[in-house]
Design a protein around this motif. Structure first.
Motif, short mmCIF file in Angstrom:
data_model
loop_
_atom_site.label_atom_id
_atom_site.label_comp_id
_atom_site.label_asym_id
_atom_site.label_seq_id
_atom_site.Cartn_x
_atom_site.Cartn_y
_atom_site.Cartn_z
N ALA A 64 36.25 -14.91 -27.98
CA ALA A 64 35.34 -13.91 -27.42
C ALA A 64 34.13 -13.79 -28.33
CB ALA A 64 36.03 -12.56 -27.30
N CYS A 65 32.96 -13.58 -27.75
CA CYS A 65 31.73 -13.47 -28.53
C CYS A 65 30.88 -12.35 -27.95
CB CYS A 65 30.97 -14.80 -28.48
SG CYS A 65 29.46 -14.83 -29.45
N ASP A 66 30.36 -11.48 -28.83
CA ASP A 66 29.56 -10.36 -28.35
C ASP A 66 28.79 -9.75 -29.53
OD1 ASP A 66 29.72 -8.46 -25.60
OD2 ASP A 66 28.97 -7.44 -27.39
N MET A 67 27.60 -9.24 -29.27
CA MET A 67 26.81 -8.60 -30.32
C MET A 67 27.49 -7.35 -30.85
SD MET A 67 23.77 -6.95 -27.94
CE MET A 67 23.13 -5.87 -29.23
N ALA A 68 28.34 -6.71 -30.03
CA ALA A 68 28.98 -5.46 -30.44
C ALA A 68 30.00 -5.65 -31.55
CB ALA A 68 29.66 -4.81 -29.23
N TYR A 69 30.47 -6.87 -31.75
CA TYR A 69 31.56 -7.10 -32.70
C TYR A 69 31.12 -6.95 -34.16
CZ TYR A 69 33.87 -9.01 -28.55
OH TYR A 69 34.41 -9.17 -27.29
N THR A 70 29.85 -6.66 -34.39
CA THR A 70 29.40 -6.38 -35.76
C THR A 70 29.79 -4.97 -36.20
OG1 THR A 70 27.26 -5.63 -34.94
CG2 THR A 70 27.44 -7.95 -35.58
N HIS A 71 30.15 -4.12 -35.25
CA HIS A 71 30.43 -2.72 -35.56
C HIS A 71 31.88 -2.51 -36.00
CE1 HIS A 71 26.55 -1.41 -34.05
NE2 HIS A 71 26.72 -2.20 -33.01
N PRO A 72 32.16 -1.49 -36.78
CA PRO A 72 33.53 -1.19 -37.22
C PRO A 72 34.43 -0.91 -36.03
CG PRO A 72 31.93 0.06 -38.51
CD PRO A 72 31.17 -0.55 -37.37
N MET A 73 35.71 -1.19 -36.20
CA MET A 73 36.68 -1.05 -35.12
C MET A 73 36.70 0.35 -34.52
SD MET A 73 38.79 -2.56 -33.21
CE MET A 73 38.79 -4.09 -34.15
N THR A 118 41.65 -0.91 -24.74
CA THR A 118 42.75 -0.80 -25.70
C THR A 118 43.30 -2.17 -26.07
OG1 THR A 118 43.38 1.38 -24.87
CG2 THR A 118 45.06 0.16 -26.08
N GLU A 119 43.55 -3.02 -25.07
CA GLU A 119 44.09 -4.35 -25.34
C GLU A 119 43.11 -5.19 -26.15
OE1 GLU A 119 45.24 -6.10 -21.64
OE2 GLU A 119 46.93 -4.71 -21.34
N CYS A 120 41.83 -5.06 -25.83
CA CYS A 120 40.81 -5.82 -26.55
C CYS A 120 40.75 -5.40 -28.02
CB CYS A 120 39.45 -5.62 -25.88
SG CYS A 120 38.05 -6.29 -26.81
N THR A 121 40.60 -4.13 -28.28
CA THR A 121 40.43 -3.67 -29.66
C THR A 121 41.70 -3.84 -30.49
OG1 THR A 121 40.82 -1.38 -28.90
CG2 THR A 121 38.53 -2.10 -29.14
N ASN A 122 42.86 -3.66 -29.87
CA ASN A 122 44.11 -3.90 -30.59
C ASN A 122 44.23 -5.37 -31.00
OD1 ASN A 122 44.85 -1.24 -30.36
ND2 ASN A 122 46.34 -1.55 -28.73
N HIS A 123 43.89 -6.25 -30.08
CA HIS A 123 43.97 -7.68 -30.36
C HIS A 123 42.93 -8.08 -31.40
CE1 HIS A 123 43.53 -12.08 -29.37
NE2 HIS A 123 44.85 -11.97 -29.35
N MET A 124 41.75 -7.49 -31.30
CA MET A 124 40.68 -7.77 -32.26
C MET A 124 41.10 -7.39 -33.67
SD MET A 124 36.75 -6.33 -32.16
CE MET A 124 36.82 -6.39 -30.37
N GLU A 125 41.83 -6.31 -33.78
CA GLU A 125 42.31 -5.85 -35.08
C GLU A 125 43.32 -6.82 -35.68
OE1 GLU A 125 42.58 -1.33 -36.56
OE2 GLU A 125 44.02 -1.85 -34.99
N THR A 126 44.15 -7.41 -34.82
CA THR A 126 45.20 -8.33 -35.28
C THR A 126 44.69 -9.75 -35.45
OG1 THR A 126 46.81 -6.98 -34.06
CG2 THR A 126 47.53 -9.15 -34.80
N PHE A 127 43.78 -10.18 -34.57
CA PHE A 127 43.25 -11.55 -34.60
C PHE A 127 41.72 -11.52 -34.63
CE2 PHE A 127 47.33 -11.72 -32.36
CZ PHE A 127 47.99 -12.72 -33.06
N PRO A 128 41.14 -11.02 -35.72
CA PRO A 128 39.68 -10.89 -35.79
C PRO A 128 38.93 -12.22 -35.65
CG PRO A 128 40.66 -10.61 -37.96
CD PRO A 128 41.79 -10.60 -36.97
N ARG A 130 39.27 -14.35 -33.52
CA ARG A 130 39.04 -14.64 -32.10
C ARG A 130 37.81 -13.92 -31.56
NH1 ARG A 130 41.72 -18.93 -29.72
NH2 ARG A 130 43.43 -19.40 -31.16
N TYR A 131 37.20 -13.06 -32.36
CA TYR A 131 36.09 -12.23 -31.91
C TYR A 131 34.88 -12.47 -32.81
CZ TYR A 131 39.69 -10.18 -29.05
OH TYR A 131 40.71 -10.02 -28.14
N VAL A 132 33.92 -13.18 -32.30
CA VAL A 132 32.78 -13.63 -33.09
C VAL A 132 31.52 -12.86 -32.70
CG1 VAL A 132 31.35 -15.62 -33.69
CG2 VAL A 132 33.80 -15.94 -33.22
N PRO A 133 30.88 -12.20 -33.67
CA PRO A 133 29.63 -11.49 -33.37
C PRO A 133 28.46 -12.47 -33.25
CG PRO A 133 30.17 -11.27 -35.68
CD PRO A 133 31.32 -11.99 -35.06
#
Length: 233
Positions: A64-73, A118-128, A130-133
């Motif tokens: 997953a890629c998004d500009m928002a992923y630069t922000h704290p969880m 919820t599913e997105c942010t939980n997964h992002m926390e466990t597998f960061p 996979r989430y590229v800013p």
């Protein structure tokens, strides 16, 4: 379309951090699980969608890629929750401009959006990893790094603030990192009207050697948002 008619559509004064579910993605993009088993997939911009989380749980290779992923969880969770409520108010005011067969009502829609968040942010926390800013139209990936790229509810929808040049640069960049195929959904703006410059975009891509087609999908929530653009090398 008159100004009075336009006022019935959902009006968004910002790009919101909101997401769709895995099942919605499969219908929006005409996919099945077999299509994705051996593919390397990019979702961009992914927002708060749970597609990557669910696909990863099934053993699929999705980024997953998004500009928002630069922000704290915590900030993302709070913004996502606020944006869901913001969007629901808009949908409730313009509910006659939506199809209510996939979702039963606004409350059902809210539950789906909060589940995705919820599913997105939980997964992002466990597998960061996979989430590229990234800030389009520039991506931090290698040429043809992904077999398939999916892009939902960004291009074309925000045509009131993103001009044709931005659209072409972004599509060019998405294609640069894509080996086989790029799919964009939907092909309408926030008022439910077909993107005004879509034929020009298609012509430009065809001139560059791509195969371009508009494909009807089985998913339609926002009225007239039932078609995706499929671009193949």
């Amino acid at each position: 379309m008159s100004r009075a008619e336009k006022s019935h559509y959902l009006e968004l004064d910002r790009v919101i951090f909101i997401g769709r579910t895995f099942d919605e993605y499969m219908k929006m993009f005409g996919l099945n699980e077999q299509d994705l088993q051996w593919e390397k997939v990019l979702d961009c911009p992914a927002g708060a969608c749970s597609f990557t989380a669910h696909a990863h749980s099934l053993g699929m290779d999705v980024t997953a890629c998004d500009m928002a992923y630069t922000h704290p969880m915590q900030s993302l969770r709070e913004k996502g929750s606020d944006d869901v409520e913001y969007a629901m108010k808009g949908v409730a005011k313009a509910r006659d401009k939506y199809r209510w067969d996939y979702f039963k009502d606004v409350e059902d829609l809210r539950e789906h959006r909060l589940t995705a968040l919820t599913e997105c942010t939980n997964h992002m926390e466990t597998f960061p990893e996979r989430y590229v800013p990234a800030m389009l139209p520039v991506l931090p990936f290698a040429d043809q790094q992904f077999d398939l790229t999916l892009s939902a509810h960004f291009l074309f929808m925000y045509s009131d603030r993103l001009d044709q040049d931005f659209h072409l640069k972004t599509i060019k960049e998405l294609l640069r990192v894509t080996k086989k195929e790029l799919r964009i959904f939907p092909l309408v703006d926030l008022e439910g009207e077909r993107y005004a410059h879509l034929d020009q975009v298609k012509a430009t891509l065809t001139e560059r050697g791509y195969s371009v087609s508009e494909v009807r999908t089985t998913y339609e929530f926002h009225s007239n948002a039932h078609t995706m653009l499929v671009i193949k090398r």
